[in-house]
Design an enzyme around this catalytic site. Structure first.
Site, PDB file in Angstrom:
ATOM      1  N   SER A 176       0.842  -1.201   0.000  1.00  0.00           N
ATOM      2  CA  SER A 176       0.000   0.000   0.000  1.00  0.00           C
ATOM      3  C   SER A 176       0.872   1.243   0.000  1.00  0.00           C
ATOM      4  CB  SER A 176      -0.902   0.022   1.236  1.00  0.00           C
ATOM      5  OG  SER A 176      -1.482   1.304   1.382  1.00  0.00           O
ATOM      6  N   GLY A 194     -10.366   6.808   8.697  1.00  0.00           N
ATOM      7  CA  GLY A 194     -11.257   7.053   9.826  1.00  0.00           C
ATOM      8  C   GLY A 194     -12.358   8.056   9.567  1.00  0.00           C
ATOM      9  N   SER A 195     -12.574   8.406   8.290  1.00  0.00           N
ATOM     10  CA  SER A 195     -13.566   9.443   7.970  1.00  0.00           C
ATOM     11  C   SER A 195     -14.981   8.892   7.904  1.00  0.00           C
ATOM     12  CB  SER A 195     -13.213  10.105   6.631  1.00  0.00           C
ATOM     13  OG  SER A 195     -13.204   9.138   5.593  1.00  0.00           O
ATOM     14  N   ASP A 225     -22.613   0.031   1.999  1.00  0.00           N
ATOM     15  CA  ASP A 225     -21.325   0.589   1.587  1.00  0.00           C
ATOM     16  C   ASP A 225     -20.786  -0.104   0.343  1.00  0.00           C
ATOM     17  OD1 ASP A 225     -21.712   1.996   3.876  1.00  0.00           O
ATOM     18  OD2 ASP A 225     -20.056   1.130   4.993  1.00  0.00           O
TER      19      ASP A 225
END
Length: 392
Positions: A70, A127-128, A177
């Site tokens: 990543s 974390g949004s 989601d």
């Protein structure tokens, strides 16, 4: 975007020391305009896919090894695993999400014939609450589907992502989601009945307004939080209601029938949770009707009511997101503002008239910093296309 396609290719070469690539893909994050915590209660949701999300570069290997890298991780560490080791572990860190998708493919009878090298880059703020995990799951599913030629629809990919998050990663999320990330359409939000998975695209025509997401910068980890507890409380409420009336989900009730039967719910906390699920589902239905009639003012009022219900009845808001919503409500030209996503931090979503966007960002930012000491972040967003291949 943060990285061009050429840069992603070069990063892949740097990470894995190979130049052959099977494809470059993108899966968006999502924001839910209204209908929060209804998706596991058999209700309606109204999310749209965003222009921010997760990019992936994939190449097959000729063994069973899995290598993940990543660009968001410091040091760009390579995580190595194997198709014979698809079990969740703390050491696997973020790679538990793509590994969970691979595990689900295998569990559902799709044999993955070889290992892969996968490079990931995401521009969803951590974390949004804008669904970076669902974005990563849908991205992985799409890359695997295409790379190995499985015949699977986008809707099935969403369900694979949800199954993997539920059963591999231990997060008891609903379908919203993953569905939004897989099925998004430009300039539309998805009006989804989570009980039947029937859906329609509703054009989001905000001729004189913008969708503004405000990040409280308060991070949450839903697996460790009260999310699964809320789900259990709703299940308890449903069982109590099923003793006195015939219903399959809380989404089967409207406000009147809930008020008629609510005393059957013994625990007052569970009663509050169920009230939110029922009333929020009705708000989502009314909001889409308002949008179709171009009544943006009504849509905004329903958003405000949604926040109050999430704050008082469902108790998934927090001090910081309450402050953001209250600051937004005080500004002329803000049609509606509410916490969005799982809760306990994350973001608010607001509909702001074009002439007020600059003032909104300036005033909410300044006042939020004064009250909390934290710098909020603002994203003016559009409804975007769902997961897709960029190029091979």
């Amino acid at each position: 975007m943060g990285h061009t396609v050429e840069e992603l290719k070069q990063e892949f070469v740097n990470a894995f020391d190979r130049t052959d690539i099977d494809g470059i893909y993108f899966a968006p994050g999502r924001v839910n305009l209204i209908g929060e915590h209804t998706d596991y209660n058999g209700g309606h949701v109204f999310p749209c896919a965003l222009t921010i999300g997760t990019y992936g570069v994939i190449a097959k290997r000729d063994d069973r090894i899995l290598r993940f890298c990543s660009l968001n991780m410091k040091g760009k560490k390579i995580y190595e695993s194997s198709l014979d080791d698809l079990v969740p572990s703390e050491e696997a860190n973020w790679t538990n999400y793509p590994k969970g998708v691979m595990w689900t493919f295998e569990k559902q009878g799709y044999t993955i014939p070889s290992g892969m090298d996968i490079l990931i880059y995401g521009n969803i703020p951590a974390g949004s609450g804008l669904s970076s995990s669902a974005s990563l799951e849908v991205l992985t599913g799409l890359m695997i589907r295409d790379t190995f030629g499985f015949e699977i629809s986008m809707q099935e990919l969403a369900l694979i992502g949800q199954y993997s998050e539920n059963h591999f990663n231990g997060m008891n999320c609903g379908i919203m989601d993953q569905f939004a990330s897989a099925m998004g359409q430009k300039d539309c939000a998805i009006f989804l009945d989570t009980n039947t998975l029937s859906y329609e695209y509703a054009p989001v025509k905000l001729s004189n307004a913008k969708i503004v997401i405000t990040n409280s910068k308060v991070k949450h980890s839903l697996v460790e939080s009260s999310y699964n507890k809320r789900r259990e409380e709703c299940e308890t409420a449903l069982k109590d209601l099923q003793a006195v009336t015939d219903l399959k989900t809380l989404g089967d009730l409207d406000e009147g029938r809930f008020e008629q039967f609510k005393e059957a719910i013994k625990d007052p906390v569970c009663r509050k949770r169920a009230k939110h699920a029922v009333y929020e589902n009705q708000r989502a239905i009314k909001a889409v009707s308002a949008l179709k009639e171009n009544d943006i003012k009504k849509f905004g009022e329903l958003m405000n009511q949604s926040h109050v219900s999430l704050r008082d009845d469902y108790e998934t808001s927090c001090a910081e997101t309450d402050i953001l919503a209250e600051l937004a409500w005080a500004i002329p030209g803000v049609l509606g503002s509410r916490i969005t996503g799982g809760g306990f931090g994350g973001c608010t979503v607001s509909i702001v008239e074009n002439d007020s966007v600059d003032r909104f960002i300036q005033e909410v930012g300044k006042n939020y910093k004064e009250k909390t000491g934290v710098e909020a972040e603002f994203y003016v967003v559009e409804c975007a296309q769902g997961a897709h291949k960029i190029e091979c």
